[in-house]
Design a protein around this motif. Structure first.
Motif, short mmCIF file in Angstrom:
data_model
loop_
_atom_site.label_atom_id
_atom_site.label_comp_id
_atom_site.label_asym_id
_atom_site.label_seq_id
_atom_site.Cartn_x
_atom_site.Cartn_y
_atom_site.Cartn_z
N LEU A 17 2.29 82.55 121.78
CA LEU A 17 3.59 82.42 121.14
C LEU A 17 4.32 83.75 121.01
N ILE A 18 3.56 84.80 120.77
CA ILE A 18 4.15 86.12 120.50
C ILE A 18 3.54 87.12 121.48
N ASN A 19 4.22 87.36 122.57
CA ASN A 19 3.62 88.21 123.60
C ASN A 19 4.10 89.65 123.59
N ASN A 20 5.01 89.99 122.69
CA ASN A 20 5.51 91.37 122.66
C ASN A 20 5.48 91.98 121.26
N ILE A 21 4.63 91.41 120.39
CA ILE A 21 4.45 91.91 119.02
C ILE A 21 2.97 92.23 118.83
N ASP A 22 2.68 93.31 118.12
CA ASP A 22 1.28 93.68 117.88
C ASP A 22 0.60 92.61 117.03
#
Length: 276
Positions: free
Chosen positions: A118-123
């Motif tokens: 779902l979140i591929n560019n957040i740590d």
């Protein structure tokens, strides 16, 4: 170091991370804002709050401090990331221990996979549960690194009743430096073992003070997380002082594992703390 957040990367690399943990059960926005202001004043690295969209938006409007949101619901983490959260975390499991909820390694891995999709560019940070055997923690950490988790966090004892008893003993017998480490010993042990098994940053949490934070970075941590320890104080001054003394402690250990020249002297602060 594979982190998306450029603002925090340098702090992670220099092992200077101080994460202030508000807690999953804390939805009181006044208390959260108080912690944020204290964290800003004491120059903490970022704040960890409940995964709530309105809370994230309010903090973003009133503070420049990076925000981490914690939950075991990938959808909540995704929505908060859209709202502006800088880091998402599967963790702060203390809230669920009270309900006798203990996730298995497979469940944690599945949650991490769903969140990463779902979140591929957040740590993405994942807490390694303290109730797992050490070899299970190591195996879980390795698998989380493979699927793209950016940060790991260790935790201490989950039994709050025993923890409070230990804390009371600690306050009564604080002449022995051992007491400053005992409360976070399991988290420190996990930190040492995991740092030898994976290459991603590790945050040590649970009963962190100026002595245990120094040991944590010596054991391979990139920083520490403080929550219940700071909440024992009422005044903004005492809370910020607590963070500042930990920041001084972290500066003793360099990112190459050696020590900066620093004369360590132990002295009392309101009969509670050791400072540098």
């Amino acid at each position: 170091m594979n982190l998306f957040n450029d603002h925090l990367r340098l702090s992670f690399e220099s092992k200077q991370i101080i994460k202030v943990i508000s807690g999953l059960s804390n939805s009181n926005i006044c208390k959260i804002l108080k912690l944020v202001k204290v964290a800003e004043f004491a120059q903490a690295s970022y704040i960890d709050v409940i995964a709530n969209i309105n809370t994230v938006k309010l903090l973003k409007a009133n503070s420049k401090l990076p925000i981490c949101v914690s939950s075991i619901n990938p959808i909540d983490l995704f929505n908060c990331a859209i709202a502006g959260a800088d880091i998402v975390e599967i963790g702060n499991f203390d809230y669920f221990y009270k309900k006798s909820i203990y996730l298995t390694p497979l469940e944690i891995i599945q949650l991490a996979k769903e969140t990463r999709l779902l979140i591929n560019n957040i740590d993405l940070c994942v807490t390694i549960p303290s109730y797992l055997y050490l070899h299970e923690q190591i195996q879980l950490a390795k698998e989380l690194e493979i699927i793209g988790v950016n940060i790991l966090q260790t935790e201490g004892r989950s039994d709050k009743k025993l923890f409070k008893n230990d804390l009371n003993k600690f306050r009564k017998t604080q002449d022995n430096v051992f007491n400053y480490v005992n409360l976070s010993s399991s988290s420190l042990s996990s930190t040492y073992a995991l740092s030898k098994a994976v290459t991603i940053p590790i945050i040590t949490s649970s009963a962190i003070n100026s002595v245990s934070s120094f040991i944590a970075t010596s054991y391979g941590a990139s920083g520490v997380g403080i929550g219940s320890s700071i909440n024992q104080y009422q005044s903004l001054y005492d809370m910020s002082f607590y963070i500042k003394e930990i920041r001084k402690s972290l500066s003793v250990v360099r990112n190459d594992g050696k020590y900066n020249s620093c004369k360590i002297c132990f002295k009392r602060y309101q009969k509670k703390q050791i400072i540098f």
